[in-house]
Enzyme design. Structure first.
Site, PDB file in Angstrom:
ATOM      1  N   LYS A 160      72.549 -70.565  28.936  1.00 41.95           N
ATOM      2  CA  LYS A 160      72.060 -71.233  27.727  1.00 41.95           C
ATOM      3  C   LYS A 160      70.693 -71.814  28.078  1.00 41.95           C
ATOM      4  O   LYS A 160      70.588 -72.958  28.535  1.00 41.95           O
ATOM      5  CB  LYS A 160      73.066 -72.323  27.328  1.00 41.95           C
TER       6      LYS A 160
HETATM    7  N1  PPE Z   1      76.328 -68.184  21.096  1.00 34.25           N
HETATM    8  C1  PPE Z   1      75.137 -68.816  21.010  1.00 34.25           C
HETATM    9  C2  PPE Z   1      73.899 -67.993  21.000  1.00 34.25           C
HETATM   10  C3  PPE Z   1      75.100 -70.200  20.913  1.00 34.25           C
HETATM   11  O1  PPE Z   1      73.917 -70.814  20.823  1.00 34.25           O
HETATM   12  C4  PPE Z   1      76.298 -70.932  20.904  1.00 34.25           C
HETATM   13  C5  PPE Z   1      76.281 -72.427  20.787  1.00 34.25           C
HETATM   14  C6  PPE Z   1      77.518 -70.237  20.996  1.00 34.25           C
HETATM   15  C7  PPE Z   1      77.488 -68.861  21.106  1.00 34.25           C
HETATM   16  C8  PPE Z   1      78.840 -70.942  21.044  1.00 34.25           C
HETATM   17  O2  PPE Z   1      78.995 -71.642  22.246  1.00 34.25           O
HETATM   18  P1  PPE Z   1      79.881 -72.961  22.346  1.00 34.25           P
HETATM   19  O3  PPE Z   1      79.133 -74.053  21.699  1.00 34.25           O
HETATM   20  O4  PPE Z   1      80.029 -73.172  23.821  1.00 34.25           O
HETATM   21  O5  PPE Z   1      81.175 -72.682  21.678  1.00 34.25           O
HETATM   22  N2  PPE Z   1      75.197 -72.965  20.087  1.00 34.25           N
HETATM   23  C9  PPE Z   1      74.842 -74.351  20.238  1.00 34.25           C
HETATM   24  C10 PPE Z   1      73.510 -74.610  19.645  1.00 34.25           C
HETATM   25  C11 PPE Z   1      73.439 -74.486  18.165  1.00 34.25           C
HETATM   26  C12 PPE Z   1      72.194 -75.077  17.645  1.00 34.25           C
HETATM   27  O6  PPE Z   1      71.806 -74.718  16.565  1.00 34.25           O
HETATM   28  O7  PPE Z   1      71.613 -75.926  18.295  1.00 34.25           O
HETATM   29  C13 PPE Z   1      75.908 -75.281  19.706  1.00 34.25           C
HETATM   30  O8  PPE Z   1      76.753 -74.855  18.927  1.00 34.25           O
HETATM   31  O9  PPE Z   1      75.883 -76.447  20.072  1.00 34.25           O
END
Ligand code: PPE
Length: 319
Positions: A160
């Site tokens: 990330k």
């Molecule tokens: N894919 C991506 C590309 C992504 O950014 C997130 C989280 C996920 C999957 C899901 O991951 P998790 O949060 O561990 O379940 N995206 C973060 C950022 C969003 C934003 O707009 O800022 C979040 O959900 O916090």
């Protein structure tokens, strides 16, 4: 109300500082090249006070992302755990979003970040439903983006990292401009990857389907939680490649993410998924997810880190 207006304090390099003082210089390496890693974490109010959902998993992933980019974080897991609790308490929040970031600061501007200090901060602010209040209940309109998901051979999709989000930003900006709520990205072969900030799930004949790192996705912590909850509920979960033609005939589809939580998808490119209403499996998983985040699921208490000591102490005495 302005997005950040309730946030008064920031944890920055080990100290709680006023919001206005949590700054970096315009020459910061991270600003020019996106060199940094971050996390998105939610804290939920429970009967025993505020609790951070899967804090260890999020901080663990942040250290993993940092390792991937060779970015040294000078704080331990314990220090960042305490930092998260401190920034929540300093602001007096119960339900909030927590955003840790570690990014190269100012010292040089060659692409190699040599000599640049690593600035570490944790922000917190109240953040309601990511895709709008009605999204969780009624589902969202999604489009398949013309911007392809980058390959993990180009950048590690499982990390990330800040700069990686330009791909997501192009996709979601385009989607919103065209009247959709969110973008679904596919790879250059047309295989489904993920949303701009969410993992993607489908339900077909009662089986729950999602993909994994082989399809260039962030291994979401909400994704992992939902897979566990689906298995707890007795659903078969299939983890593997998902193609757009399967989506055409899917009974249900939804996104998962810390910000998006469990958001039903009602249509893709205006074609309804199922009957165009959030499906029963999606809604059951959403309910189970919120039971876990709010401390009402006895089976998954270990997913919660209580911000204030009393509950954690009680747990230790009982075990
Ligand atoms: N894919 C991506 C590309 C992504 O950014 C997130 C989280 C996920 C999957 C899901 O991951 P998790 O949060 O561990 O379940 N995206 C973060 C950022 C969003 C934003 O707009 O800022 C979040 O959900 O916090």
């Amino acid at each position: 109300m302005a997005f950040f207006s309730e946030s008064k304090w920031v944890w920055k390099n080990g100290k709680i500082v006023p919001w206005e003082q949590a700054t970096v210089h315009m020459s910061a390496h991270g600003l020019h090249y996106g060199t940094g890693v971050f996390e998105g974490i939610r804290c939920y109010n429970t009967a025993d006070g505020p609790a951070v959902f899967r804090l260890d998993a999020h901080l663990g992933r942040m250290f993993g992302s940092a390792r991937m980019y060779g970015l040294p974080i000078a704080y331990s897991l314990e220090e960042l755990t305490q930092g998260a609790k401190d920034v929540i308490n300093a602001n007096g929040f119960s339900d909030c979003y927590v955003r840790p970031i570690a990014t190269y600061g100012s010292a040089s501007l060659g692409v190699h970040p040599r000599n640049c200090p690593v600035e570490v901060a944790m922000l917190a602010w109240p953040w309601g439903a990511y895709l709008g209040a009605d999204a969780l209940e009624n589902g969202i309109q999604v489009t398949v983006s013309r911007w392809k998901k980058f390959s993990s051979l180009a950048m590690p999709a499982t990390a990330k990292a800040c700069g990686q989000y330009l791909n997501s930003m192009l996709a979601v900006q385009d989607a919103v401009r065209c009247g959709f709520d969110e973008a679904l990205l596919v790879d250059e072969e047309g295989i489904i990857a993920e949303g701009s900030g969410e993992n993607f799930f489908m339900v077909q004949n009662g089986t729950v389907l999602t993909n994994d790192e082989r399809d260039h996705v962030l291994m979401g912590i909400t994704r992992d939680s939902v897979i566990t909850l689906a298995r707890d509920l007795g659903y078969k979960v299939f983890v593997g490649q998902m193609h757009l033609e399967e989506l055409e005939v899917a009974d249900e589809a939804f996104f998962t993410g810390t910000a998006a939580e469990v958001t039903p998808i009602s249509a893709v490119d205006r074609k309804p998924i199922g009957n165009g209403k959030p499906g029963p499996v999606t809604l059951e998983l959403q309910r189970s997810f919120f039971a876990a985040t709010s401390g009402r699921d006895p089976k998954h208490q270990d997913w919660l880190t209580w911000v204030n000591a009393s509950k954690q102490a009680k747990e230790t005495v009982e075990s």
